[in-house]
Structure formats: structure tokens, C-alpha cells
Design an enzyme around this catalytic site. Structure first.
Site, short mmCIF file in Angstrom:
data_model
loop_
_atom_site.label_atom_id
_atom_site.label_comp_id
_atom_site.label_asym_id
_atom_site.label_seq_id
_atom_site.Cartn_x
_atom_site.Cartn_y
_atom_site.Cartn_z
N ARG A 1 -12.48 -1.53 3.72
CA ARG A 1 -11.14 -1.77 3.18
C ARG A 1 -10.95 -3.26 2.91
NH1 ARG A 1 -6.83 2.37 5.88
NH2 ARG A 1 -5.63 1.64 4.09
N GLU B 1 -6.59 6.22 -1.32
CA GLU B 1 -6.33 5.14 -0.36
C GLU B 1 -6.91 3.81 -0.83
OE1 GLU B 1 -4.26 5.46 1.99
OE2 GLU B 1 -4.02 7.61 1.74
N ASP C 1 -4.85 0.42 -1.43
CA ASP C 1 -5.23 -0.89 -0.88
C ASP C 1 -5.25 -1.95 -1.97
OD1 ASP C 1 -5.49 0.03 1.70
OD2 ASP C 1 -7.69 0.16 1.66
N HIS D 1 0.84 -1.20 0.00
CA HIS D 1 0.00 0.00 0.00
C HIS D 1 0.88 1.26 0.00
CE1 HIS D 1 -3.49 2.46 1.73
NE2 HIS D 1 -2.45 3.22 2.01
N GLU D 2 1.85 1.29 0.90
CA GLU D 2 2.68 2.50 1.03
C GLU D 2 3.56 2.69 -0.20
OE1 GLU D 2 1.92 4.54 3.17
OE2 GLU D 2 0.75 3.27 4.52
N HIS E 1 -9.35 7.77 4.20
CA HIS E 1 -9.34 6.30 4.25
C HIS E 1 -10.77 5.80 4.45
CE1 HIS E 1 -5.36 7.58 5.67
NE2 HIS E 1 -4.90 6.46 5.13
N HIS F 1 1.72 4.33 -3.11
CA HIS F 1 1.47 5.79 -3.03
C HIS F 1 2.54 6.58 -3.78
CE1 HIS F 1 -2.08 6.19 -0.69
NE2 HIS F 1 -1.59 5.72 0.44
ZN ZN Z 1 -2.35 5.20 2.27
#
Ligand code: ZN
Length: 194
Positions: A161, A97, A101, A36-37, A155, A40
Site C-alpha cells: 500500500r 482498495e 489508496d 481513501h474512504e 486490501h 469509495h
Molecule cells: Zn477502502
């Protein structure tokens, strides 16, 4: 700005990472967080910073156009989720976000499969991977806090999620998900942005 991802030691514990859990569970937990990070860095947030960390949009016009078109389906998917009879999620507010995910879970799944090279694959490995993901999002909050989050937080709330799984093909055979069931999506409706 430092062009880096930092994972504090405190997140390297259950439910995200447990040294006693299977690799599959950990890839579904902390693996999906790391994916996920990383993602980004390549999305509409990451587009604002170049490789040296400077505030400079490095996408071409075509990149931005493709991204907007591809992400529209994900906006629609999340905007359809109903948290209360009078309140749905905001697919536009949570788009970045939700994309992260989706990209993160897909990358973690690929990484898990690569990690299996030469090792026996247990029949329930994929189930464990997705269970690891779902269990990492267990939470409980009051209705007022949930409403506040839906109105203001980029988020999506934790429950939704976990619904990211319905966009991944391997989730379907893992749990024998069939047409007509609540989270089923026909293959052409599953969102693939990257
Ligand atoms: Zn994020």
C-alpha cells in the site's frame, strides 16, 4: 443504508493522527485515510449506491467503461508485486482498495497544499507528507498470515500500500527518485484514474 463516513475516535491517534506531529505528517496519515474512504463513494463500490443511499447503480455505461480501462494499469501494477518467490499480489482482487489508496493519497496531498495558504512551506514538507503516509502502514505479520491475506483480502498488504506513492509526481522530487531505482515509474506509467 446511511450515506456517510464514520471515523471512530480510536483511529484519531498515532500513527494516523498525532497532534504533536507536523500538519504534513497528519495529512499523509489520517488525511490519506479520509481521502481513501471518500473516494469509495465514487468508485465501483460507490457506484452501487445513489446519493440517498439506495442500492441503485448511478454510473452510465460510459462511466463504467472508462473506469475499467483506466483501472487496468493499476491491476497490472499490483499484479507484478511479488510477496514470495511463488506468490504475487492479485491486482484484480485488490483493485478497489488500491484505487482508493491512490485517490485518497492524491486528494490528501492537494488538501495539504491548499492548507498551506499564507503559511511558510518548509523545505522538507513533502517528505514529511509521504513519510506520514508510509509510517501509517508500518506492520509486521507472519508469512502464513501474509499468504492468507494475499489470497483472500481485498486490501493489498501494508507494505505494498505504501508503494502508491510511485504514482504521484510530487514524490519524485521529494526524495530525488531517479530512473533505474526500484520504485521509479516513468511519468506516462504513473497511474491516474480520477
Ligand atoms: Zn477502502
Amino acid at each position: 443504508m446511511q450515506n456517510a463516513l464514520n471515523f471512530p475516535a480510536a483511529i484519531l491517534q498515532a500513527p494516523y493522527f498525532d497532534q504533536n506531529a507536523s500538519d504534513a505528517m497528519n495529512y499523509g496519515g489520517i488525511g490519506a485515510i479520509i481521502g481513501h474512504e471518500i473516494s469509495h463513494s465514487f468508485d465501483d463500490q460507490g457506484a452501487q449506491f445513489d446519493a440517498a443511499g439506495r442500492l441503485r447503480d448511478w454510473w452510465t455505461k460510459e462511466d463504467g467503461e472508462h473506469f475499467r480501462q483506466a483501472s487496468a494499469a493499476l491491476v497490472a501494477q499490483y499484479s507484478a508485486y511479488e510477496a514470495f518467490p511463488d506468490l504475487k499480489l492479485d491486482g484484480q482482487l485488490t483493485l478497489s482498495e488500491n484505487l482508493a489508496d491512490l485517490a485518497g493519497l492524491a486528494a490528501a496531498y492537494d488538501a495539504y497544499r491548499v492548507s498551506l495558504a499564507g503559511k511558510p512551506v518548509t523545505p522538507d514538507a513533502d517528505r514529511q507528507f509521504f513519510l506520514g503516509y508510509a509510517q501509517s502502514w508500518r506492520d509486521k505479520e507472519r508469512d502464513a498470515a501474509l499468504r492468507n491475506q494475499i489470497a483472500t483480502d481485498g486490501h493489498a498488504p501494508a507494505k505494498w500500500r505504501t508503494y502508491t506513492v510511485r504514482n504521484l509526481d510530487p514524490w519524485y522530487p521529494a526524495f530525488d527518485v531517479q530512473p533505474g531505482q526500484k520504485l521509479y515509474l516513468a511519468p506516462q506509467q504513473r497511474v491516474r484514474v480520477w
